[in-house]
Design a protein around this motif. Structure first.
Motif, PDB file in Angstrom:
ATOM      1  N   UNK A  18       0.863  -1.343   0.004  1.00  0.00           N
ATOM      2  CA  UNK A  18      -0.010  -0.098   0.121  1.00  0.00           C
ATOM      3  C   UNK A  18       1.011   1.216   0.029  1.00  0.00           C
ATOM      4  N   UNK A  19       2.045   1.140   0.628  1.00  0.00           N
ATOM      5  CA  UNK A  19       3.055   2.470   0.444  1.00  0.00           C
ATOM      6  C   UNK A  19       3.479   2.655  -0.691  1.00  0.00           C
ATOM      7  N   UNK A  20       3.123   1.813  -1.940  1.00  0.00           N
ATOM      8  CA  UNK A  20       3.740   2.171  -2.896  1.00  0.00           C
ATOM      9  C   UNK A  20       5.122   1.912  -3.606  1.00  0.00           C
ATOM     10  N   UNK A  21       5.889   1.707  -2.658  1.00  0.00           N
ATOM     11  CA  UNK A  21       7.382   1.565  -3.001  1.00  0.00           C
ATOM     12  C   UNK A  21       7.728   0.462  -3.499  1.00  0.00           C
ATOM     13  N   UNK A  22       7.091  -0.656  -2.997  1.00  0.00           N
ATOM     14  CA  UNK A  22       7.691  -1.910  -3.411  1.00  0.00           C
ATOM     15  C   UNK A  22       6.689  -3.010  -3.319  1.00  0.00           C
ATOM     16  N   UNK A  23       6.940  -4.335  -3.803  1.00  0.00           N
ATOM     17  CA  UNK A  23       6.050  -5.360  -3.323  1.00  0.00           C
ATOM     18  C   UNK A  23       6.236  -5.667  -1.921  1.00  0.00           C
ATOM     19  N   UNK A  24       5.025  -6.352  -1.685  1.00  0.00           N
ATOM     20  CA  UNK A  24       4.801  -6.688  -0.017  1.00  0.00           C
ATOM     21  C   UNK A  24       5.303  -7.725   0.280  1.00  0.00           C
ATOM     22  N   UNK A  25       6.746  -7.987   0.357  1.00  0.00           N
ATOM     23  CA  UNK A  25       7.236  -9.260   0.538  1.00  0.00           C
ATOM     24  C   UNK A  25       8.002  -9.080   2.166  1.00  0.00           C
ATOM     25  N   UNK A  27      10.872  -9.004   3.513  1.00  0.00           N
ATOM     26  CA  UNK A  27      11.928  -8.022   3.510  1.00  0.00           C
ATOM     27  C   UNK A  27      11.292  -6.570   3.603  1.00  0.00           C
ATOM     28  N   UNK A  28      10.561  -6.343   2.951  1.00  0.00           N
ATOM     29  CA  UNK A  28       9.850  -4.867   2.414  1.00  0.00           C
ATOM     30  C   UNK A  28       9.281  -4.591   3.797  1.00  0.00           C
ATOM     31  N   UNK A  29       8.167  -5.638   4.272  1.00  0.00           N
ATOM     32  CA  UNK A  29       7.515  -5.163   5.535  1.00  0.00           C
ATOM     33  C   UNK A  29       8.374  -5.102   6.805  1.00  0.00           C
ATOM     34  N   UNK A  30       9.083  -6.225   6.703  1.00  0.00           N
ATOM     35  CA  UNK A  30      10.087  -6.153   8.335  1.00  0.00           C
ATOM     36  C   UNK A  30      11.107  -5.040   8.191  1.00  0.00           C
ATOM     37  N   UNK A  31      11.684  -4.734   7.121  1.00  0.00           N
ATOM     38  CA  UNK A  31      12.863  -3.683   6.994  1.00  0.00           C
ATOM     39  C   UNK A  31      12.504  -2.334   6.438  1.00  0.00           C
ATOM     40  N   UNK A  32      11.761  -2.182   5.576  1.00  0.00           N
ATOM     41  CA  UNK A  32      11.781  -1.041   4.775  1.00  0.00           C
ATOM     42  C   UNK A  32      10.600  -0.359   4.582  1.00  0.00           C
ATOM     43  N   UNK A  33       9.293  -0.776   4.809  1.00  0.00           N
ATOM     44  CA  UNK A  33       8.166  -0.038   4.771  1.00  0.00           C
ATOM     45  C   UNK A  33       7.906   1.324   5.486  1.00  0.00           C
ATOM     46  N   UNK A  34       7.796   2.082   4.895  1.00  0.00           N
ATOM     47  CA  UNK A  34       7.634   3.647   5.614  1.00  0.00           C
ATOM     48  C   UNK A  34       6.440   3.682   6.286  1.00  0.00           C
ATOM     49  N   UNK A  35       5.175   3.007   5.568  1.00  0.00           N
ATOM     50  CA  UNK A  35       4.104   2.882   6.565  1.00  0.00           C
ATOM     51  C   UNK A  35       4.169   2.175   7.570  1.00  0.00           C
ATOM     52  N   UNK A  36       5.023   1.326   8.063  1.00  0.00           N
ATOM     53  CA  UNK A  36       5.308   0.640   9.233  1.00  0.00           C
ATOM     54  C   UNK A  36       6.334   1.131  10.143  1.00  0.00           C
ATOM     55  N   UNK A  37       7.073   2.079   9.772  1.00  0.00           N
ATOM     56  CA  UNK A  37       8.205   2.498  10.544  1.00  0.00           C
ATOM     57  C   UNK A  37       8.014   2.812  11.989  1.00  0.00           C
ATOM     58  N   UNK A  38       6.814   3.447  12.195  1.00  0.00           N
ATOM     59  CA  UNK A  38       6.464   3.848  13.683  1.00  0.00           C
ATOM     60  C   UNK A  38       6.314   2.541  14.654  1.00  0.00           C
ATOM     61  N   UNK A  39       5.454   1.399  13.886  1.00  0.00           N
ATOM     62  CA  UNK A  39       5.257   0.232  14.715  1.00  0.00           C
ATOM     63  C   UNK A  39       6.583  -0.582  14.690  1.00  0.00           C
TER      64      UNK A  39
END
Ligand SMILES: [Zn+2]
Length: 75
Positions: A18-25, A27-39
């Motif tokens: 949903x952040x539009x940066x990458x596929x939701x795999x 590595x992206x979810x756990x390390x990179x996704x900016x939507x999930x950064x606060x959590x």
């Protein structure tokens, strides 16, 4: 009907995030996704490598599980 299809699509792995940066795999979810950064910051107070989040030790896996659950992700 629309609703039902949407639910079905969520079960398909690696859609675009949903952040539009990458596929939701993992590595992206756990390390990179900016939507999930606060959590992510709340759960991991220090940077943790991906292999530790995915393969343990056990406390690391518990954190990963808690992160996924609280992010509301389906895995
Ligand atoms: Zn993302």
């Amino acid at each position: 009907m629309q609703q039902h299809l949407h639910k079905k699509l969520q079960a398909v792995p690696s859609p675009m995030c949903p952040c539009g940066d990458a596929e939701q795999d993992a590595a992206h979810i756990l390390q990179d996704c900016r939507n999930l950064q606060p959590l992510r910051r709340e759960i991991w107070t220090r940077p943790v490598p991906l292999h530790e989040k995915l393969h343990g030790p056990v406390e690391a896996l518990h954190k990963t599980t808690s992160f996924i659950t609280r992010a509301g992700l389906q895995v």
